[in-house]
Design an enzyme around this catalytic site. Sequence first.
Site: not given
Length: 686
Positions: A33-34, A246, A215-216, A618
Amino acid sequence: MSSAPPSLNPAQLEAVHYLGGPCLVLAGAGSGKTRVITHKIARLLQAGYEPAQIAAITFTNKAAAEMRERAKQLVGPKAAKHLAISTFHSLGVRFLRSEGARLGLKEQFSILDSDDVLGILKDAGGSSDNALARSWQWTISLWKNQGLNSDGAEAAACNDNERVAARVMKRYEERLSAYQAVDFDDLIGLPHQLLLRDEECRTKWQNTLRYVLVDEYQDTNAIQYELLKSLVGDRAMFTAVGDDDQSIYGWRGATIENLRRLPEEYPQLKVIPLEQNYRSTGSILRAANCVIANNPKLFEKKLWSDFGDGEPVRVIECDGEEHEAERAVARIQSLRAQGGDVQFKDFAILYRANHQARVFEKALRKAEMPYKVSGGQSFFDRAEIKDLCGWLRLLVNNDDDPAFLRAVTTPKRGIGHQTLGNLGEFAGKWKVSLYEALFAESLGTAISARAIGSLHEFGRYVNDLEYRARNTTGSEDAKALLMGWLKDIDYEKHLYEGEDSEKLAASRWSNVLDFVDWIAKRCGGEIENDGGLTVETEKKSVLEVAQTISVIISLAERGDDQNVITLSTLHASKGLEWPHVVLAGVNEGLLPFKSDDEEMTPQRLEEERRLMYVGITRARQTLAVNTLRRRKKGRDTVQAIPSRFIKEMKLHEVTVKEDPREKLKALREAAAKRAADSAAQADTQR
DNA sequence: ATCCGTATGGTTTTT
DNA sequence: CCATACGGAT
């Protein structure tokens, strides 16, 4: 970082190139995503946007710094420098620095951290009870995030506690405006209010920030959503990037309502799911998908990767906490022993609650394996250290108003909020810092002679201390100076008076002494015996060292480059990844967490499940899920049952339809590891 | 009422 | 291990 593909995949491309209107990118864990955000920034530049017109908003400073770094590599340092990449809060700061005047806020207003706020609330509410003040802080913050001021809160208060909190809030507001200070909530709330009611201001900012990336997005709260809405206006040129699976900060006010509302309020919204994962093996992703499939879905999404199955996810049954820690240590040792280049930093042990770290720390220390505990509060966050840093900051920069406020009130020296309010007002009027205002000729018109006396005394002391700090070098003299200073302000007494527990005060004082030594050591001049050579280190003045403190702190807080095992809460692990992950204490009651006095609602359980999902995703190569047969509960140990999430991973119903050779290889490796594991385990049990 | 001792039990946290 | 809570003592 994950091995990035050479080019963007079709979904990523679509997300990057869609500039026609509001866009929601559902970025699954590890889906790059970044990368999408930074490429989209580059695309916007290409489309003719100026760097300064593009805002990318994150939640943490760390994320913002990382984003800027990644953007720099893509668009070059010149453009990257002007991009408006920042957190919600620092965007709020920037906004208020330039527009605060419309709210009667001077340009150099102070920002209070939550400890500052707690102090003011205790003072304003006339209570020394930390717990009570914290509950006020919590309630007030919730009100503020609903857009209420103290009058609104008074009306909304539905019990005695809340009515008291509302009254405290009223006085708190008065203090803030007198000090020309804002709290963290204001950094979002005030810009929002202003944008809402001031059309000129709104137009100005909508034209300044012409494209907004968030973001997020799943972590935004109600008022951040509103701020965003007024920032993008009707043009609605924005991209929200987030993952409903998330969302783990619901308890902090984040609401996935914001995700639900987006397609409703923007019917033309383009929704793009990113489902290809570049992080984890098939086994890990399958477990993650199975678990999250038990949650009702807001948007359909299923992660996949083309890395092959890899190692199966392992469930490790342990007798109790100590045994669990031993087995985790053994696992790390055996994976390292298998060869390859497996480093300590390739491992993370993740758990639900901070206190679970203890046993692991102990076991790792015993095995002499290096580790770091992330999330644990840093030495520099302690109140006593912040007090002293406040003083030092004031010496370095007299115009640092928050530092001034902290220093002038620690310890209390007969300068109360009345005086400081007047001083703040005076400083605001003449557009000078509090320290400058102190020595103004005309100050007498604003403040009583008695108060001026105390203020001048304080000012002279600071001035004198600064002079001495500038001219004192070498650790011996530095230590004498610092100890003299602490004596002058009677800081030890202040600690013992401010703390009801003598033990706590003593430990605070010992922290202070450590801090003094720490600074003194950096002033140099000591004769060091370095491998037979006698070296005299370069001498620095106390003031010079004080100047570098903030840099040293930020360096100390990072340390990503260290080759150590990570211990972290599941919450703090979001956004990070490790080749090998151990999920600790995956038992009913712990994960999902169940508290005795609160009921387990479906929403609660869903958030716990997302937490499990975050934990699983993770891991890149191997994942071990620990369960306990018994766990400690207070004094005694009780039976513990494995978490329902273990069953939900459906580890045994796996039908593998991969290359059989891969499968065979995996099986062989797994068998080898089992042997090594149990050998190592037998070892530790000796 | 206040203080000190022991008992008890324990989410998650950024700005 | 550490913070809070409560009970007994002053």
